[in-house]
Design a protein around this motif. Structure first.
Motif, PDB file in Angstrom:
ATOM      1  N   ARG A 177     -13.498  -6.133 -41.001  1.00  0.00           N
ATOM      2  CA  ARG A 177     -14.818  -6.046 -41.629  1.00  0.00           C
ATOM      3  C   ARG A 177     -15.928  -6.193 -40.603  1.00  0.00           C
ATOM      4  O   ARG A 177     -17.042  -5.723 -40.809  1.00  0.00           O
ATOM      5  CB  ARG A 177     -14.966  -7.141 -42.690  1.00  0.00           C
ATOM      6  CG  ARG A 177     -14.240  -6.782 -43.962  1.00  0.00           C
ATOM      7  CD  ARG A 177     -13.872  -8.021 -44.753  1.00  0.00           C
ATOM      8  NE  ARG A 177     -12.707  -7.740 -45.568  1.00  0.00           N
ATOM      9  CZ  ARG A 177     -12.779  -7.221 -46.799  1.00  0.00           C
ATOM     10  NH1 ARG A 177     -13.937  -6.968 -47.347  1.00  0.00           N
ATOM     11  NH2 ARG A 177     -11.679  -6.948 -47.461  1.00  0.00           N
ATOM     12  N   ILE A 178     -15.641  -6.906 -39.517  1.00  0.00           N
ATOM     13  CA  ILE A 178     -16.668  -7.096 -38.492  1.00  0.00           C
ATOM     14  C   ILE A 178     -16.739  -5.876 -37.583  1.00  0.00           C
ATOM     15  O   ILE A 178     -17.820  -5.351 -37.308  1.00  0.00           O
ATOM     16  CB  ILE A 178     -16.363  -8.359 -37.655  1.00  0.00           C
ATOM     17  CG1 ILE A 178     -16.428  -9.612 -38.550  1.00  0.00           C
ATOM     18  CG2 ILE A 178     -17.356  -8.502 -36.495  1.00  0.00           C
ATOM     19  CD1 ILE A 178     -15.974 -10.885 -37.875  1.00  0.00           C
ATOM     20  N   PHE A 204      -7.563 -10.052 -41.904  1.00  0.00           N
ATOM     21  CA  PHE A 204      -8.435  -9.857 -43.058  1.00  0.00           C
ATOM     22  C   PHE A 204      -9.907  -9.714 -42.693  1.00  0.00           C
ATOM     23  O   PHE A 204     -10.636  -8.951 -43.316  1.00  0.00           O
ATOM     24  CB  PHE A 204      -8.286 -11.028 -44.037  1.00  0.00           C
ATOM     25  CG  PHE A 204      -6.962 -11.073 -44.729  1.00  0.00           C
ATOM     26  CD1 PHE A 204      -6.585 -10.065 -45.616  1.00  0.00           C
ATOM     27  CD2 PHE A 204      -6.083 -12.117 -44.498  1.00  0.00           C
ATOM     28  CE1 PHE A 204      -5.357 -10.108 -46.259  1.00  0.00           C
ATOM     29  CE2 PHE A 204      -4.850 -12.164 -45.139  1.00  0.00           C
ATOM     30  CZ  PHE A 204      -4.481 -11.157 -46.019  1.00  0.00           C
ATOM     31  N   ALA A 205     -10.364 -10.512 -41.715  1.00  0.00           N
ATOM     32  CA  ALA A 205     -11.808 -10.576 -41.464  1.00  0.00           C
ATOM     33  C   ALA A 205     -12.266  -9.670 -40.325  1.00  0.00           C
ATOM     34  O   ALA A 205     -13.307  -9.028 -40.414  1.00  0.00           O
ATOM     35  CB  ALA A 205     -12.216 -12.028 -41.179  1.00  0.00           C
ATOM     36  N   PHE A 245      -4.793 -14.841 -39.703  1.00  0.00           N
ATOM     37  CA  PHE A 245      -5.434 -14.394 -40.953  1.00  0.00           C
ATOM     38  C   PHE A 245      -6.784 -13.754 -40.675  1.00  0.00           C
ATOM     39  O   PHE A 245      -7.138 -12.726 -41.241  1.00  0.00           O
ATOM     40  CB  PHE A 245      -5.634 -15.582 -41.916  1.00  0.00           C
ATOM     41  CG  PHE A 245      -4.413 -15.893 -42.725  1.00  0.00           C
ATOM     42  CD1 PHE A 245      -3.664 -14.887 -43.309  1.00  0.00           C
ATOM     43  CD2 PHE A 245      -4.008 -17.207 -42.916  1.00  0.00           C
ATOM     44  CE1 PHE A 245      -2.542 -15.185 -44.077  1.00  0.00           C
ATOM     45  CE2 PHE A 245      -2.888 -17.511 -43.677  1.00  0.00           C
ATOM     46  CZ  PHE A 245      -2.145 -16.504 -44.250  1.00  0.00           C
ATOM     47  N   PHE A 246      -7.547 -14.403 -39.786  1.00  0.00           N
ATOM     48  CA  PHE A 246      -8.873 -13.888 -39.458  1.00  0.00           C
ATOM     49  C   PHE A 246      -8.756 -12.488 -38.877  1.00  0.00           C
ATOM     50  O   PHE A 246      -9.468 -11.560 -39.271  1.00  0.00           O
ATOM     51  CB  PHE A 246      -9.573 -14.821 -38.474  1.00  0.00           C
ATOM     52  CG  PHE A 246     -11.008 -14.471 -38.237  1.00  0.00           C
ATOM     53  CD1 PHE A 246     -12.010 -15.029 -39.020  1.00  0.00           C
ATOM     54  CD2 PHE A 246     -11.368 -13.557 -37.239  1.00  0.00           C
ATOM     55  CE1 PHE A 246     -13.338 -14.679 -38.824  1.00  0.00           C
ATOM     56  CE2 PHE A 246     -12.688 -13.206 -37.042  1.00  0.00           C
ATOM     57  CZ  PHE A 246     -13.683 -13.771 -37.837  1.00  0.00           C
TER      58      PHE A 246
END
Lengths: 218, 247, 214
Positions: free
Chosen positions: A81-82, A77-78, A73-74
């Motif tokens: 963004r990083i 989804f995340a 998931f990281f």
């Protein structure tokens, strides 16, 4: 219910086989990347250069303490963004599986390296081989042979865990199975039976290959 | 006629933690000499010979091997290791390499000897240790005595000026000790410098030029074998000999 | 990135942590009970029982947990068995893990050298006494480290219940991340929650491993 023509027809089976292809592709990428990265991480953790060994240890122990699903998931989804780059599901899944498995492979490699008898390293040292030559010619080959069973078990886990990438929409085997039973005649049980059989065969086969490798290396 | 020193220990001290394992070692070993080191276990004899090829570092004093000093690291150490071969108690053959590969590995990777030449020389060495038929076997397929003879051939492949033996027969079944000692005796007559840690007193008597007796990290007695075994000249050496020769 | 969402939703994450604990504890209980039964089958004198035990272990170990969970959640209703998502989670996790528990126990018993039993028997003990006083204590010591690792994996695997919409740690983080579009802080928060559970467990496993490494 007795007529399974809706499942055992060319179109559906090709669709599912394609899913198995994606599963195997994902697993193959993750095995290759995590094997190399795992060796690098293990050497990092064993390094006498403290900042490197601390960084490698934090990465390894941190990853091992987290659920792989969270990492998936990281990554999907995340992570975009990083790093500011959009990742398609397959890329995100491959990154997650590789990054996660690398930490586990690193521990297997480290145990393997530590299990190489010290005397063999001394024998190589006393013949004038350099540290890099000893690592490449003596330590790693012997370590890899010793850790084959653990490594294969890890790759079986990896193959099973690729099913989790279904939740970020990768069209691998499990996801395609879901798609098939969500259509008429809405019969999930035969679909699950078929998928389970495929996974079982793949993993059992992988375990057999592992056993053969083990036997061949004495 | 004085021969140049092959190995020279001067004022060597070594500790493992707080344990003082080598104390005031001064020892000169001549080129071509066969030196036998004996003593009770824990007396420091293995540590002593492991200092000769830098497997153990000394904390004080110097070890000079073939004119090269061992306190230095890197190039000097590598140069020394090229000229000093070592045979271990537990053989330490590379389990994933054949006998031939075990012997050719260092010449090819360290000395850059062409493979064909290295293999030719390796086969000649296998003749010398009487195992020509085992070239393609793996170490696990050999008996202990055969493994140790291969290990000797492996050490010889680098054409060393000095050969170190760290209890080469202690891990062997009794019936295999002789075959290894025979190879070592033959080597002793070739003029190579040998430093041998062993409990084989017969070997010491037959081919040793000098016996060094160690106890508690010190060299407490040294003499030619004849003299040493008839009158060790040190009470602890006397005691050790009476125990070891009793059976 | 707005890290304040983490503070605002700390309560929800804590709630998720409780659910994760609940699922894990119940599944562990189930896994231990089933695991002991299956391990007994695997060392039984009857080859038929042994084969049943082996089939059970190999079947469950080689099929992804997600597929087993989805089977309970999506497939059983088609034959009229409708289970709550939470119950599906506990069942799937517990049954899956029982295969690993059984393996840990079986290998623990197998790791005790037969000479130990023989030594006990030849010093005049009966079979049951020798088993109880000599073999089992050693087997348990050898079983504890792998069981600890299995428990650790169970806690991590419990995150799969989020895929059937149970609001455990990961389910909560996912939901709140989607709602606020603050995925990074929410997943970091979730990671911290998992570390709170797994790091002490891992520490305890290491400790036990050292104590029993004799």
């Amino acid at each position: 219910m007795t007529d399974l023509g809706w499942l055992f027809n060319r179109g559906t089976l090709t669709f599912l086989a394609g899913g198995l292809g994606v599963t195997l592709e994902l697993a193959a990428i993750a095995i290759a990347v995590s094997f190399v990265a795992g060796i690098v991480l293990a050497l990092g953790r064993l390094s006498r250069f403290r900042p490197l060994s601390v960084a490698a240890t934090i990465y390894i122990e941190g990853m091992r303490a987290l659920p792989v699903l969270l990492v998936i998931f990281f990554s999907y989804f995340a992570l975009p963004r990083i790093i500011g780059v959009k990742l398609d599901p397959f890329a995100a899944g491959a990154i997650a599986m590789s990054a996660f498995t690398a930490a586990l492979v690193a521990e297997i490699v480290r145990a393997g390296i530590l299990a190489v008898p010290k005397g063999l390293v001394e024998a190589a040292q006393s013949q004038g081989l350099s540290a890099a030559q000893i690592l490449r010619i003596v330590t790693l080959p012997i370590a890899v042979r010793q850790m084959m069973p653990a490594l294969v078990a890890q790759f079986v886990t990896l193959l099973k865990d690729t099913s989790l990438t279904a939740v970020i929409g990768i069209l691998e085997l499990t996801r395609r199975g879901q798609i098939v039973f969500a259509q008429p005649p809405f019969q999930p049980i035969p679909v699950f039976a078929l998928i389970a059989l495929v996974y079982f065969t793949a993993n059992f086969g992988l375990a057999q290959i592992g056993r053969r490798l083990e036997a061949r290396t004495l | 006629m004085p021969t140049p020193a092959a190995i020279e220990f001067s004022g060597v001290q070594k500790w493992f933690g707080t344990n003082h394992v080598l104390i005031d070692i001064d020892l000169t070993i001549a080129t071509g000499e066969v030196l036998v080191v004996i003593g009770p276990s824990g007396s420091g004899k293995s540590t002593l010979i492991r200092c000769i090829n830098g497997l153990e570092a000394v904390q004080q004093g110097t070890v000079v091997v073939g004119g090269k000093q061992l306190t230095a690291k890197g190039g000097e150490l590598a140069a020394i290791r090229r000229e000093v071969g070592m045979v271990f108690q537990a053989f330490h053959l590379y389990p994933h390499k054949t006998v031939l590969e075990n012997i050719t590995l260092a010449p090819i990777t360290v000395k850059r000897v062409p493979r064909e030449q290295a293999e030719r020389e390796a086969r000649a060495l296998l003749e010398r240790v009487d195992l020509p038929e085992k070239a393609d076997a793996y170490p696990a397929q050999l008996s202990g005595g055969q493994q140790q003879r291969v290990a000797i051939a492996r050490a010889l492949a680098m054409q060393p000026k000095v050969l170190l033996f760290d209890e080469p027969t202690s891990a062997l079944d009794p019936e295999m000790i002789a075959e290894v000692l025979d190879v070592m005796k033959a080597l002793a007559h070739t003029g190579i410098t040998m430093v041998v840690v062993t409990h084989e007193m017969g070997f010491a008597r037959e081919v040793g030029d000098r016996v060094v007796f160690m106890d508690d990290g010190r060299i407490v007695a040294q003499a030619p074998p004849e003299q040493f075994f008839s009158a060790p000249g040190n009470p602890r050496a006397q005691l050790f000999l009476s125990k070891i020769l009793a059976h | 990135m707005d890290w304040s969402v983490l503070g605002e939703n700390a309560g929800a994450l804590a709630q998720g942590l409780l659910i994760t604990l609940e699922v894990s504890a119940l599944a562990l209980l189930l896994a231990l009970v089933l695991g002991v039964i299956v391990a007994t089958l695997r060392v039984a004198p009857s080859p038929v029982l042994r084969r049943i035990g082996t089939a059970y272990v190999e079947f469950l170990r080689n099929i992804p947990l997600l597929v087993q969970l989805f089977f309970l959640f999506f497939a059983l209703p088609s034959i009229g068995i409708r289970l709550d998502a939470f119950v599906c989670g506990v069942l799937a996790l517990g049954v899956y893990t029982s295969a690993f528990v059984a393996e840990a126990i079986r290998s623990g018993i197998a790791a005790v050298p037969t000479g130990q039993l023989e030594a006990g028997l030849s010093s005049g003990m009966g079979y049951a006494t020798a088993m109880r006083l000599i073999v089992l204590p050693q087997a348990i010591a050898k079983t504890i480290p792998p069981l600890g690792n299995t428990t650790l994996n169970l806690i991590k695997n419990s995150s799969l219940v989020s895929t059937v919409s149970v609001l455990d740690i990961l389910g909560t983080a996912n939901l709140l991340g989607a709602r606020s579009f603050q995925y990074v802080p929410m997943f970091v928060g979730a990671a911290i929650c998992y570390l709170i559970l797994t790091l002490p467990t891992a520490f305890a496993v290491n400790l036990l491993e050292k104590r029993y490494a004799r």
